[in-house]
Scaffold this motif. Structure first.
Motif, PDB file in Angstrom:
ATOM      1  N   GLU A   3       0.847  -1.183   0.000  1.00  0.00           N
ATOM      2  CA  GLU A   3       0.000   0.000   0.000  1.00  0.00           C
ATOM      3  C   GLU A   3       0.885   1.236   0.000  1.00  0.00           C
ATOM      4  O   GLU A   3       1.913   1.266   0.642  1.00  0.00           O
ATOM      5  N   TYR A  31      -2.848   5.212  -4.219  1.00  0.00           N
ATOM      6  CA  TYR A  31      -2.355   4.315  -5.255  1.00  0.00           C
ATOM      7  C   TYR A  31      -2.930   2.912  -5.188  1.00  0.00           C
ATOM      8  O   TYR A  31      -2.855   2.181  -6.155  1.00  0.00           O
ATOM      9  N   ASN A  32      -3.438   2.481  -4.047  1.00  0.00           N
ATOM     10  CA  ASN A  32      -3.865   1.092  -3.890  1.00  0.00           C
ATOM     11  C   ASN A  32      -5.316   1.006  -3.442  1.00  0.00           C
ATOM     12  O   ASN A  32      -5.882   1.962  -2.932  1.00  0.00           O
ATOM     13  N   SER A  34      -6.917  -0.384  -0.884  1.00  0.00           N
ATOM     14  CA  SER A  34      -7.273  -0.787   0.481  1.00  0.00           C
ATOM     15  C   SER A  34      -8.437   0.010   1.062  1.00  0.00           C
ATOM     16  O   SER A  34      -9.052  -0.436   2.015  1.00  0.00           O
ATOM     17  N   PRO A  41      -7.887   4.077  -6.256  1.00  0.00           N
ATOM     18  CA  PRO A  41      -6.588   4.477  -6.791  1.00  0.00           C
ATOM     19  C   PRO A  41      -6.751   5.646  -7.761  1.00  0.00           C
ATOM     20  O   PRO A  41      -7.666   5.658  -8.583  1.00  0.00           O
TER      21      PRO A  41
END
Length: 152
Positions: A3, A31-32, A34, A41
């Protein structure tokens, strides 16, 4: 994939004294996945450095095992030694379930606004207006979500 968040703004430790109230704000890019569905993202976050954190807030923090890595999580509850944090996406477990309680000094900012980038070219004024109305949203503390996360 770890992450991460790219930070674009001052950090508390680097702020000059008397820098004014706007120096306490910055941008971070997600960016991820989660925090899906809350954040996706590519979303940009307006973050407030040094803001007080309450259960349910979305925060930017340094990863406890890799402090050069910034991550975005929801502060679920206070525990001895810091904050229990979790992502909103139940399929991504890179959070306190993996690394435990996060010390207060690693929580560096609280997310205030989410800005979702446009997906493709907005060809009509109506499409552009629709994007503007949906792209900028406050990131609110979701108390019911934090209760559900604690119950897991």
């Amino acid at each position: 994939m770890p992450e991460r968040v790219q930070e674009r703004g001052p950090e508390r430790e680097q702020e000059p004294a008397g820098g004014g109230p706007l120096r306490a704000f910055g941008l971070a890019e997600v960016y991820n996945p989660s925090m899906v569905p809350t954040l996706r993202p590519g979303d940009q976050l307006v973050v407030h450095y040094g803001a007080s954190v309450r259960p349910g807030d979305v925060v930017v923090l340094r990863h406890p095992f890799r402090q050069d890595l910034l991550i975005v999580k929801r502060a679920v509850e206070r525990r001895d030694g810091g904050w229990w944090v979790q992502g909103d996406n139940p399929y991504v477990t890179n959070d306190s379930r993996e690394f435990g309680v996060v010390p207060d000094e690693l929580v560096i900012a609280r997310a205030r606004l989410r800005v979702r980038p446009p997906r493709g070219i907005q060809r009509s004024p109506r499409a552009a207006l629709s994007w503007v109305l949906s792209a900028v949203r406050p990131v609110r503390a979701d108390r019911s979500l934090s209760r559900r996360l604690r119950a897991r």
